[in-house]
Write a protein that holds these residues in place. Structure first.
Motif, PDB file in Angstrom:
ATOM      1  N   LYS A 271       9.024  -1.274   7.621  1.00 33.39           N
ATOM      2  CA  LYS A 271       9.309  -1.755   8.968  1.00 33.39           C
ATOM      3  C   LYS A 271       8.346  -1.175  10.011  1.00 33.39           C
ATOM      4  O   LYS A 271       7.825  -1.923  10.863  1.00 33.39           O
ATOM      5  CB  LYS A 271      10.755  -1.412   9.329  1.00 33.39           C
ATOM      6  N   PRO A 272       8.040   0.138   9.962  1.00 34.81           N
ATOM      7  CA  PRO A 272       7.145   0.694  10.997  1.00 34.81           C
ATOM      8  C   PRO A 272       5.708   0.197  10.921  1.00 34.81           C
ATOM      9  O   PRO A 272       4.944   0.382  11.876  1.00 34.81           O
ATOM     10  CB  PRO A 272       7.208   2.209  10.744  1.00 34.81           C
ATOM     11  N   TYR A 273       5.327  -0.406   9.786  1.00 33.10           N
ATOM     12  CA  TYR A 273       3.916  -0.749   9.583  1.00 33.10           C
ATOM     13  C   TYR A 273       3.644  -2.255   9.669  1.00 33.10           C
ATOM     14  O   TYR A 273       2.493  -2.673   9.629  1.00 33.10           O
ATOM     15  CB  TYR A 273       3.459  -0.248   8.204  1.00 33.10           C
ATOM     16  N   MET A 274       4.699  -3.056   9.770  1.00 37.06           N
ATOM     17  CA  MET A 274       4.534  -4.502   9.742  1.00 37.06           C
ATOM     18  C   MET A 274       4.047  -5.047  11.082  1.00 37.06           C
ATOM     19  O   MET A 274       4.353  -4.491  12.143  1.00 37.06           O
ATOM     20  CB  MET A 274       5.855  -5.178   9.368  1.00 37.06           C
ATOM     21  N   LEU A 275       3.287  -6.134  11.014  1.00 41.46           N
ATOM     22  CA  LEU A 275       2.793  -6.825  12.206  1.00 41.46           C
ATOM     23  C   LEU A 275       3.256  -8.273  12.185  1.00 41.46           C
ATOM     24  O   LEU A 275       3.373  -8.889  11.115  1.00 41.46           O
ATOM     25  CB  LEU A 275       1.266  -6.789  12.246  1.00 41.46           C
ATOM     26  N   GLU A 276       3.518  -8.808  13.348  1.00 42.40           N
ATOM     27  CA  GLU A 276       3.742 -10.243  13.419  1.00 42.40           C
ATOM     28  C   GLU A 276       2.411 -10.944  13.220  1.00 42.40           C
ATOM     29  O   GLU A 276       1.397 -10.548  13.773  1.00 42.40           O
ATOM     30  CB  GLU A 276       4.336 -10.612  14.775  1.00 42.40           C
ATOM     31  N   GLY A 277       2.406 -11.955  12.348  1.00 42.79           N
ATOM     32  CA  GLY A 277       1.155 -12.625  12.020  1.00 42.79           C
ATOM     33  C   GLY A 277       0.552 -12.048  10.757  1.00 42.79           C
ATOM     34  O   GLY A 277       1.241 -11.842   9.752  1.00 42.79           O
ATOM     35  N   GLU A 278      -0.753 -11.746  10.788  1.00 41.38           N
ATOM     36  CA  GLU A 278      -1.457 -11.317   9.578  1.00 41.38           C
ATOM     37  C   GLU A 278      -1.207  -9.830   9.283  1.00 41.38           C
ATOM     38  O   GLU A 278      -1.251  -8.977  10.170  1.00 41.38           O
ATOM     39  CB  GLU A 278      -2.960 -11.553   9.708  1.00 41.38           C
ATOM     40  N   ASN A 279      -0.950  -9.546   7.990  1.00 39.99           N
ATOM     41  CA  ASN A 279      -0.816  -8.180   7.490  1.00 39.99           C
ATOM     42  C   ASN A 279      -1.769  -8.014   6.317  1.00 39.99           C
ATOM     43  O   ASN A 279      -1.946  -8.939   5.505  1.00 39.99           O
ATOM     44  CB  ASN A 279       0.613  -7.895   7.033  1.00 39.99           C
ATOM     45  N   ILE A 280      -2.398  -6.852   6.233  1.00 39.88           N
ATOM     46  CA  ILE A 280      -3.361  -6.580   5.161  1.00 39.88           C
ATOM     47  C   ILE A 280      -2.785  -5.501   4.244  1.00 39.88           C
ATOM     48  O   ILE A 280      -2.480  -4.385   4.686  1.00 39.88           O
ATOM     49  CB  ILE A 280      -4.715  -6.110   5.719  1.00 39.88           C
ATOM     50  N   LEU A 281      -2.639  -5.846   2.954  1.00 40.77           N
ATOM     51  CA  LEU A 281      -2.147  -4.913   1.946  1.00 40.77           C
ATOM     52  C   LEU A 281      -3.292  -4.555   1.006  1.00 40.77           C
ATOM     53  O   LEU A 281      -3.972  -5.449   0.481  1.00 40.77           O
ATOM     54  CB  LEU A 281      -1.002  -5.559   1.156  1.00 40.77           C
ATOM     55  N   LYS A 282      -3.533  -3.265   0.816  1.00 40.05           N
ATOM     56  CA  LYS A 282      -4.593  -2.793  -0.074  1.00 40.05           C
ATOM     57  C   LYS A 282      -4.000  -1.835  -1.102  1.00 40.05           C
ATOM     58  O   LYS A 282      -3.134  -1.019  -0.773  1.00 40.05           O
ATOM     59  CB  LYS A 282      -5.690  -2.070   0.702  1.00 40.05           C
ATOM     60  N   VAL A 283      -4.489  -1.962  -2.332  1.00 42.56           N
ATOM     61  CA  VAL A 283      -4.079  -1.064  -3.414  1.00 42.56           C
ATOM     62  C   VAL A 283      -5.335  -0.483  -4.046  1.00 42.56           C
ATOM     63  O   VAL A 283      -6.115  -1.202  -4.686  1.00 42.56           O
ATOM     64  CB  VAL A 283      -3.243  -1.800  -4.478  1.00 42.56           C
ATOM     65  N   LEU A 284      -5.539   0.805  -3.822  1.00 40.04           N
ATOM     66  CA  LEU A 284      -6.654   1.518  -4.449  1.00 40.04           C
ATOM     67  C   LEU A 284      -6.185   2.069  -5.777  1.00 40.04           C
ATOM     68  O   LEU A 284      -5.214   2.833  -5.844  1.00 40.04           O
ATOM     69  CB  LEU A 284      -7.133   2.660  -3.544  1.00 40.04           C
ATOM     70  N   LEU A 285      -6.860   1.689  -6.854  1.00 39.18           N
ATOM     71  CA  LEU A 285      -6.534   2.153  -8.203  1.00 39.18           C
ATOM     72  C   LEU A 285      -7.595   3.159  -8.628  1.00 39.18           C
ATOM     73  O   LEU A 285      -8.742   2.806  -8.893  1.00 39.18           O
ATOM     74  CB  LEU A 285      -6.477   0.976  -9.166  1.00 39.18           C
ATOM     75  N   GLU A 286      -7.199   4.424  -8.678  1.00 36.20           N
ATOM     76  CA  GLU A 286      -8.138   5.486  -9.015  1.00 36.20           C
ATOM     77  C   GLU A 286      -8.307   5.592 -10.525  1.00 36.20           C
ATOM     78  O   GLU A 286      -7.384   5.308 -11.293  1.00 36.20           O
ATOM     79  CB  GLU A 286      -7.652   6.810  -8.433  1.00 36.20           C
ATOM     80  N   SER A 287      -9.482   6.025 -10.947  1.00 39.50           N
ATOM     81  CA  SER A 287      -9.811   6.111 -12.369  1.00 39.50           C
ATOM     82  C   SER A 287      -8.815   6.983 -13.112  1.00 39.50           C
ATOM     83  O   SER A 287      -8.657   8.170 -12.809  1.00 39.50           O
ATOM     84  CB  SER A 287     -11.211   6.703 -12.541  1.00 39.50           C
ATOM     85  N   PRO A 288      -8.120   6.432 -14.129  1.00 38.81           N
ATOM     86  CA  PRO A 288      -7.183   7.257 -14.902  1.00 38.81           C
ATOM     87  C   PRO A 288      -7.904   8.322 -15.722  1.00 38.81           C
ATOM     88  O   PRO A 288      -7.294   9.337 -16.073  1.00 38.81           O
ATOM     89  CB  PRO A 288      -6.476   6.234 -15.803  1.00 38.81           C
ATOM     90  N   ILE A 289      -9.164   8.114 -16.003  1.00 40.17           N
ATOM     91  CA  ILE A 289      -9.930   9.115 -16.751  1.00 40.17           C
ATOM     92  C   ILE A 289     -10.260  10.299 -15.841  1.00 40.17           C
ATOM     93  O   ILE A 289     -10.053  11.463 -16.203  1.00 40.17           O
ATOM     94  CB  ILE A 289     -11.213   8.502 -17.337  1.00 40.17           C
TER      95      ILE A 289
END
Length: 859
Positions: free
Chosen positions: A134-152
């Motif tokens: 709720k604190p991070y949402m915007l009306e209109g466009e929202n950008i979701l990013k998922v950084l996947l760090e190297s498991p090795i």
């Protein structure tokens, strides 16, 4: 008629079905892009998915399963990858009081940002994460990013931070993965262990958003969780619905209602307060229809629906449950059998198999794949599936199918063949993983047992790991590692099961005699690998028997049509680089060759080698299954290794990666039938047994016929009337050594066993006196007729002039035949069928039909 009233106690997690306008739900699966963190070009991505499959789709890498391509993609797991998507909220949705993002599966080290604010850091592939956004949402466009760090990289950091070395099996193929120092790092990361390699699969340490991401927006209140517990007492089932409600309003009245199979059961008023609250609604079912395992009865399911409503706002959840009791009897004070399952009070012989994930890239496994593999298990008369501990807690669809098919689930927690860290962060992470999955799965009537780990205790106590740590590190380190084991498997996990899945047993390690005590053949469960790893003959199955055989197996190759999908003509040699790469057992192809030399003449070519390896595997495992069933007075479980493959190649599976039944699966279907006829040579005398798993008596007639492979079909007969009690195994006929053919005659004769009653032939079997390489088999002279009916069912009738061993029918259809790899007597015939789809070219498929038998496959 059902009668409903109030009382309690079956645990169940929920499938959410919400009334219109009460909750907005958006599945964020579309329009994703991805790139390597240090690249600048964004590429289209699939979610749920993996980095490797997205690289394949974008033409960056080739299929890692084809030939030696696995070796070319080991760079992928050394990089960080980032996924991104935008989504829009309209004014009405944005104005909702509550917004939550639920991440069903992040593999594995993920940093999630919403509109440039970090909202989650995850480090466990096996957990579901829910975040208030709720604190991070915007009306209109929202950008979701998922950084996947190297498991090795992350795994190496954890490995180096520990001031001692944890024992790990060589299944972690660090050398193939080009890990610095050959460090086996998989135990430090809560990720599917088989991604790092196993002795039946490749090393492809992928990352990805492997299960869906869901945005839920709602006002006032919602049902956030439903847990059901049940207790079956005689003819009455008491079920308690424990409901968690999350509210953003204070001191408000609402109505909570419960329905059973669409009929109102109970209703109560409640007062809502801000935050989470728990309420309970009881229900009593008189004379319920019980859920039974496959082969013992129906798989009756009841639907429970819970609704909360206030001023037109409604939240609803519903789930199916099965009424049953499952109890593990595991008492070393009892004589054998002292490890078995009682279902609804009935001692039940567990007939089944070990299951591994169906792919390295899990999102590729479709609902249709689950249906195909589990239907194949049920069709082969199985009643139990062991979900092995080096993979994942499976998709909900897997367990739903097990519920409907009557397949009891032995569920391992995800720990296998390694010792594990014991720091506070690791243990708390694992505890939350366990809580999440036990809650999710506990409603399924098929779930019969939670098991702490696969072979960890055996490795520590029997494989020499404990002594190696003492010798190479110190007794103090060995003691610390063991204390961590004790904390995790003897305290944390059983406490989670006790709290969240009441009525289901916990078993600390497979195999073991009891908690903390390694396997013994007198009690507990056993993994028997004398056949294969110990090079013992198949006859050893007759004498090496415990109360519950939870692993044993033998390898084979996939058929030639499957081979052509992952290799080329130049690879057609058992010891080609491709064949060796797609064989991950350290003794693999040489062991198949060794056993084949004991039993068969040399194959005349590569295709024949693949075919004969399947006959060999089928003979061996069939011997094991039938030995266990014959000895049900001391053994009550037989789970062979393994049902399926995660990539194409040689393995212990009975169904190959492409879904083709091997000879073994057809023989398993015969050997797990409710009534079988079997045999054993004891001191050169032939003992013939009949085994029944029926809950009613069985009467029939056994006909034993001595036949030649050619010319004379019937030389001598024995007849025996059969009268068995329910669930009985009995030696029904003994033929002394002097009543059997001479040594010379045994080279061209065999015994046909046929068990019948008023319904017809119940079971049959052939007995051979010598290894097939010594038998004087004639040319069977095989022919076939084929016709297709109006429903696109193709019928093939195979006829033989002489005896035929292991008749294998192939054609261009990918569908499995109703029967295959069967024997035919002199002037024998058998009709098999295959269901074709409406797009099949019937004439072309009929023209593609080929027949093979052992006679035309060997030198």
């Amino acid at each position: 008629m059902l009668r409903y009233s109030t009382v309690l106690i079956l645990l169940l997690f929920v499938q959410f079905n919400y009334a219109q306008n009460s909750i907005d739900e958006i599945i964020l699966n579309e329009h994703w892009t991805f790139k390597s963190l240090r690249d600048s070009i964004w590429l289209p991505a699939t979610v749920p998915g993996t980095v490797h499959t997205d690289l394949i789709e974008n033409g960056i890498i080739e299929d890692p399963y084809y030939r030696l391509n696995e070796q070319k993609v080991q760079w992928v797991d050394k990089k960080d990858w980032i996924y991104q998507k935008s989504f829009y909220l309209d004014q009405q949705t944005f104005a909702r009081q509550n917004h939550e993002l639920t991440f069903k599966g992040l593999d594995t080290y993920a940093v999630v940002s919403l509109n440039d604010s970090v909202i989650l850091k995850s480090n466990n592939m096996h957990r579901t994460y829910t975040v208030n956004v709720k604190p991070y949402m915007l009306e209109g466009e929202n950008i979701l990013k998922v950084l996947l760090e190297s498991p090795i990289r992350k795994g190496l950091a954890l490995y180096d931070a520990l001031d001692y070395t944890l024992p790990v099996s060589a299944n972690d193929q660090a050398e193939i993965g080009q890990v610095p120092g050959g460090k086996r790092i998989n135990v430090h990361t809560r990720k599917a262990a088989y991604h790092y390699g196993w002795d039946w699969g490749p090393r492809l340490v992928t990352s990805g958003i492997w299960r869906p991401i869901k945005l839920m927006s709602w006002d006032d209140f919602r049902i956030s969780e439903l847990l059901l517990s049940q207790q079956l007492n005689g003819d009455v089932a008491s079920v308690m619905a424990q409901i968690e409600i999350e509210s953003s309003i204070e001191n408000a009245n609402a109505i909570l209602e419960l329905q059973l199979n669409g009929e109102p059961s109970s209703s109560s008023k409640l007062r809502l307060h801000k935050g989470k609250q728990e309420f309970k609604l009881p229900i009593k079912i008189d004379r319920p229809e019980l859920w039974w395992p496959n082969g013992q009865g129906k798989q009756t399911l009841y639907n429970i629906k819970v609704t909360i409503q206030r001023k037109g706002v409604i939240s609803t959840v519903n789930q199916n449950i099965g009424i049953r009791s499952i109890e593990l009897i595991a008492d070393s004070k009892l004589s054998q059998p002292n490890f078995y399952f009682k279902v609804n009070g009935v001692p039940t012989f567990s007939k089944g198999v070990n299951y591994i994930p169906q792919d390295l890239f899990l999102p590729r496994v479709s609902y249709k794949d689950y249906e195909r593999i589990l239907q194949s298990a049920a069709d082969a008369n199985m009643n139990m599936i062991r979900v092995w501990g080096g993979g994942v807690y499976e998709n909900n669809r897997f367990y739903e199918l097990c519920d409907s098919l009557g397949l009891m689930v032995w569920q391992d927690f995800m720990f296998a063949c390694a010792m594990y860290p014991g720091d506070t962060d690791f243990l708390e992470n694992v505890k939350q993983e366990a809580i999440s999955n036990v809650k999710r799965l506990s409603h399924h009537p098929s779930l019969a047992l939670w098991c702490g780990n696969n072979e960890v205790l055996a490795a520590w106590k029997r494989w020499g790991w404990e002594q190696t740590v003492i010798d190479e590190q110190s007794p103090e380190i060995a003691n610390e590692i063991w204390q961590h084991y004790d904390t995790l498997f003897h305290h944390i996990l059983p406490e989670v099961v006790s709290e969240y899945h009441r009525g289901i047993n916990y078993w600390a390690s497979s195999p073991s005699a009891s908690e903390g005590l390694p396997e013994e053949y007198t009690h507990g469960d056993t993994h028997y690998w004398g056949v294969w790893w110990g090079k013992e003959p198949f006859d050893s199955f007759n004498t090496t028997i415990s109360s519950f055989m939870s692993e044993y197996g033998f390898q084979s190759f996939p058929e030639y049509a499957s081979f052509k999908k992952y290799a080329s003509k130049e690879d057609r040699n058992m010891y080609s680089e491709v064949m060796k790469s797609h064989q991950r057992s350290s003794i693999g192809n040489a062991t198949i060759a060794d056993y084949m030399n004991r039993n068969y003449r040399d194959p005349i070519g590569f295709e024949e080698l693949l075919y004969m390896s399947q006959l060999l595997q089928a003979d061996g495992i069939q011997a094991g299954i039938e030995a266990h069933r014959r000895n049900k007075d001391k053994c009550m479980g037989s789970l062979y290794w393994q049902l399926n493959d995660c990539w194409p190649g040689a393995s212990w599976s009975s169904i190959d990666y492409y879904g083709k039944w091997k000879a073994l699966h057809y023989k398993v279907k015969e050997s797990f039938a409710p009534v079988i006829v079997s045999y054993e040579f004891v001191d050169s005398d032939l003992q013939i047994s009949v085994v029944s798993d029926l809950t009613t008596p069985f009467q029939g007639d056994l006909l034993v016929t001595l036949s030649e492979f050619k010319d004379i079909e019937n030389i001598l007969n024995w007849n025996q009337q059969i009268d068995l009690e329910p669930n009985e195994s009995k030696v029904v006929l003994t033929i002394p050594r002097n009543g059997l053919p001479t040594e010379e005659d045994q080279l061209h004769t065999y015994l046909q066993l046929s068990l019948s009653n008023h319904e017809g032939i119940f079971a049959s079997k052939n007995i051979y006196f010598k290894p097939f390489k010594k038998l004087l088999l004639p040319n069977p002279i095989l022919r076939f007729d084929a016709k297709c009916d109006k429903n696109n069912v193709l019928y093939i009738t195979v006829k033989s002039e002489n005896y035929a061993r292991g008749v294998h029918i192939t054609c261009d259809s990918v569908v499995n035949f109703s029967e295959n790899f069967f024997d035919l007597p002199i002037n024998g015939q058998k009709t098999v069928s295959v269901q074709l789809d409406s797009f099949s070219d019937i004439d072309a498929i009929i023209k593609s039909i080929q027949l093979r038998s052992l006679w035309d496959s060997r030198r």
